[in-house]
Scaffold this motif. Structure first.
Motif, mmCIF file in Angstrom:
data_model
loop_
_atom_site.group_PDB
_atom_site.id
_atom_site.type_symbol
_atom_site.label_atom_id
_atom_site.label_comp_id
_atom_site.label_asym_id
_atom_site.label_seq_id
_atom_site.Cartn_x
_atom_site.Cartn_y
_atom_site.Cartn_z
ATOM 1 N N ILE A 213 27.062 31.915 -20.216
ATOM 2 C CA ILE A 213 26.036 31.609 -19.311
ATOM 3 C C ILE A 213 26.343 30.321 -18.374
ATOM 4 O O ILE A 213 26.549 30.160 -17.173
ATOM 5 N N GLN A 217 28.000 29.981 -14.632
ATOM 6 C CA GLN A 217 27.222 29.601 -13.801
ATOM 7 C C GLN A 217 27.443 28.053 -13.165
ATOM 8 O O GLN A 217 27.307 27.548 -12.088
ATOM 9 N N PRO A 227 28.944 31.592 -9.753
ATOM 10 C CA PRO A 227 27.403 32.095 -10.561
ATOM 11 C C PRO A 227 27.274 33.532 -10.091
ATOM 12 O O PRO A 227 27.492 33.773 -8.913
ATOM 13 N N SER A 229 24.746 36.538 -10.012
ATOM 14 C CA SER A 229 23.129 36.999 -9.663
ATOM 15 C C SER A 229 22.765 37.512 -10.643
ATOM 16 O O SER A 229 23.244 38.126 -11.648
ATOM 17 N N TRP A 233 24.102 40.039 -13.826
ATOM 18 C CA TRP A 233 23.727 39.810 -15.439
ATOM 19 C C TRP A 233 23.087 41.055 -16.123
ATOM 20 O O TRP A 233 23.437 41.312 -17.277
#
Length: 269
Positions: A213, A217, A227, A229, A233
């Motif tokens: 993550i 990001q 990144p 959305s 995810w």
């Protein structure tokens, strides 16, 4: 006693007790200091469990290597950009070599291993069942990821950084869920069984998830990521979890067949 020394010397594994003679202990391979037969069974259980944990790590490592090798080679033929960058591969290698080794090596000993026949000294560490698992899993992962690369292409054949980030995340998340399958290799039980007894395994999984993550990001140009959305995810997590569900279904079928076999054997007796 001293007269047991020749037998201990020629045995595959000579066991002596702590209160035995010095000659017997010198001729043996292992000395049981507490003179307890329970210690022998515990040592065998831990030895078999460690051997199996090494096999699990090999399975996980070779599946990732096979998938990454084919994806990087053929993926570059699909688009103008490499599907996985050097820094992304470094993160994948960190998952494979460090985190996976720690997670799988920390699994507690499995008492059911004591019911299995001992392996031969000449057996190769990669068993036929492992070979089948590696090949089938690798081929499925490659087919899914190559198809994803194909459909992500733009009309000019290029792939956007956002789609490449999605591809990178799908690749990692498929390996994330596959760690559960590898954990339950040959067990015929759910991969979720015993998670509370394996805190290190759970911690490693959380580190991999959190690390992915953060890289996606906030990695930026260093990791060639954008990144993703929240909707994407959730979609990636849901679809990649099919790897675990497929493994669970397979283990349910194997468990049913095993119980059916035992029932048939009892009736024949």
């Amino acid at each position: 006693g001293t007269n047991d020394a020749p037998a201990l010397n020629y045995a595959h594994i000579g066991l002596s007790i702590g209160s035995g003679t010095a000659v017997a202990k010198e001729a043996s391979d292992i000395t049981i200091l507490d003179d307890s037969f329970k210690s022998i069974s515990m040592a065998v259980m831990w030895g078999r469990s460690l051997y199996q944990n090494i096999q699990k790590f090999i399975i996980f490592q070779l599946i990732i290597n096979l998938t990454a090798l084919v994806i990087v080679f053929f993926g570059s033929l699909v688009g103008h950009e490499l599907p996985l960058t050097v820094t992304q591969m470094l993160w994948v290698n960190l998952i494979m070599d460090t985190f996976a080794a720690g997670a799988l090596a920390s699994l507690p000993p499995d008492k059911t291993l004591m019911k299995k026949k001992p392996r031969k000294k000449t057996d190769f560490i990669i068993s036929p069942a492992m070979q089948t698992n590696i090949l089938i899993s690798g081929i499925i992962f490659i087919a899914v990821l190559m198809s994803l690369l194909y459909f992500m292409r733009e009309p000019d054949g290029s792939i956007t950084n956002y789609n490449l980030t999605v591809f990178f995340t799908v690749f990692v998340m498929m390996q994330f869920w596959n760690m559960f399958n590898v954990k339950a290799f040959t067990s015929r039980r759910s991969a979720l069984c015993g998670l509370t007894k394996s805190p290190a395994f759970v911690i490693v999984l959380l580190i991999i998830l959190l690390g992915q993550i953060l890289i996606v990001q906030f990695g930026g140009d260093v990791f060639r990521t954008e990144p993703i959305s929240l909707k994407d995810w959730m979609l990636i997590s849901a679809l990649s979890s099919l790897v675990l569900f497929a493994g669970e279904i397979k283990r349910m079928i194997l468990a049913f067949q095993y119980k059916k076999k035992l029932s048939a054997e009892k009736k024949s007796v």
